[in-house]
Design a protein around this motif. Sequence first.
Motif, PDB file in Angstrom:
ATOM      1  N   ASN A 133       0.759  -1.652   0.128  1.00 27.38           N
ATOM      2  CA  ASN A 133       0.217   0.063  -0.022  1.00 27.38           C
ATOM      3  C   ASN A 133       1.004   0.836   0.064  1.00 27.38           C
ATOM      4  N   VAL A 134       2.402   0.887  -0.453  1.00 31.73           N
ATOM      5  CA  VAL A 134       2.963   2.276   0.235  1.00 31.73           C
ATOM      6  C   VAL A 134       3.225   2.766  -1.638  1.00 31.73           C
ATOM      7  N   THR A 135       2.357   3.773  -1.774  1.00 37.18           N
ATOM      8  CA  THR A 135       2.643   4.175  -3.577  1.00 37.18           C
ATOM      9  C   THR A 135       4.374   4.873  -3.491  1.00 37.18           C
ATOM     10  N   SER A 136       4.358   5.404  -5.049  1.00 32.45           N
ATOM     11  CA  SER A 136       5.364   5.709  -5.404  1.00 32.45           C
ATOM     12  C   SER A 136       5.706   7.141  -5.152  1.00 32.45           C
ATOM     13  N   HIS A 137       4.606   8.168  -4.491  1.00 33.88           N
ATOM     14  CA  HIS A 137       4.621   9.076  -3.811  1.00 33.88           C
ATOM     15  C   HIS A 137       5.489   9.308  -2.448  1.00 33.88           C
ATOM     16  N   MET A 138       5.063   7.720  -1.859  1.00 31.05           N
ATOM     17  CA  MET A 138       5.598   7.658   0.001  1.00 31.05           C
ATOM     18  C   MET A 138       6.974   7.090  -0.384  1.00 31.05           C
ATOM     19  N   LYS A 139       7.004   6.536  -1.942  1.00 34.50           N
ATOM     20  CA  LYS A 139       8.519   6.387  -1.526  1.00 34.50           C
ATOM     21  C   LYS A 139       9.093   7.395  -2.124  1.00 34.50           C
ATOM     22  N   ILE A 140       8.698   7.832  -2.885  1.00 34.94           N
ATOM     23  CA  ILE A 140       9.489   9.185  -2.459  1.00 34.94           C
ATOM     24  C   ILE A 140      10.390   9.856  -1.821  1.00 34.94           C
ATOM     25  N   GLY A 141       8.556   9.794  -1.014  1.00 34.33           N
ATOM     26  CA  GLY A 141       9.124  10.892   0.642  1.00 34.33           C
ATOM     27  C   GLY A 141      10.134  10.208   0.927  1.00 34.33           C
ATOM     28  N   ILE A 142       9.655   8.920   1.672  1.00 39.63           N
ATOM     29  CA  ILE A 142      10.363   8.966   2.307  1.00 39.63           C
ATOM     30  C   ILE A 142      12.128   8.439   1.846  1.00 39.63           C
ATOM     31  N   ASN A 143      12.943   8.301   0.586  1.00 38.45           N
ATOM     32  CA  ASN A 143      13.758   8.502   0.425  1.00 38.45           C
ATOM     33  C   ASN A 143      14.899   9.919   0.556  1.00 38.45           C
TER      34      ASN A 143
END
Length: 205
Positions: A133-143
């Motif tokens: 459920n972790v979106t691509s947008h969230m992945k950019i955020g956590i990175n």
Amino acid sequence: MDTRGILLTVVILSLFNIFEISGMCPICPDKVHPQEAFCAADFVIKATVADLTYFDDDPLTANNDPQDQYKVFVDKVYKGNVTEGCYSYVWTLRDTLPCGVGLTLDETFLISGSNDEGELIVDPCGLHVFWGNVTSHMKIGINKRYEKNCQCEVGAGRCQVDPLLNEDCYCKYATCVVFTKTGCAPECKWKQSQSFTPCLSNGNP
């Protein structure tokens, strides 16, 4: 249980003293924006749950709820002093309790929480999101994006979630970031992905 085990249990129970049987929980909204959780956390990891150990009420410590110890394999560290590529342990209150958090064996999660002398603690205000459920947008955020914009608080007169709109869409497809304009003071505004508007239109997270 040997002496070391008893002492460890007492230490962990003391870490949960705000979750005593009185029913007190952290003050947090039903949905905590992942940027808020990331910035407030001591650690943020992607981890796969390998094992679970139950710790019930200890007679040596009064008025504390049972907690769970999850053994997890740390796939990726986004924040904090956690060793990547190794097993670690995450502590939570039992998920049957009002303040409890439950993780699923053999599944991968995005997890955040506090680090108290090497003990990783997760509460309801932290991240415990199924990795699917972790979106691509969230992945950019956590990175990179969340950490760079921790000065922008979600709410508190800055980036506020419209209560009339789907809160999940903000969590999954929007980040509160600093915008600068020549001659003006920096300003925090929502940066939305292309999926934000379709999310609102569909009424689905």
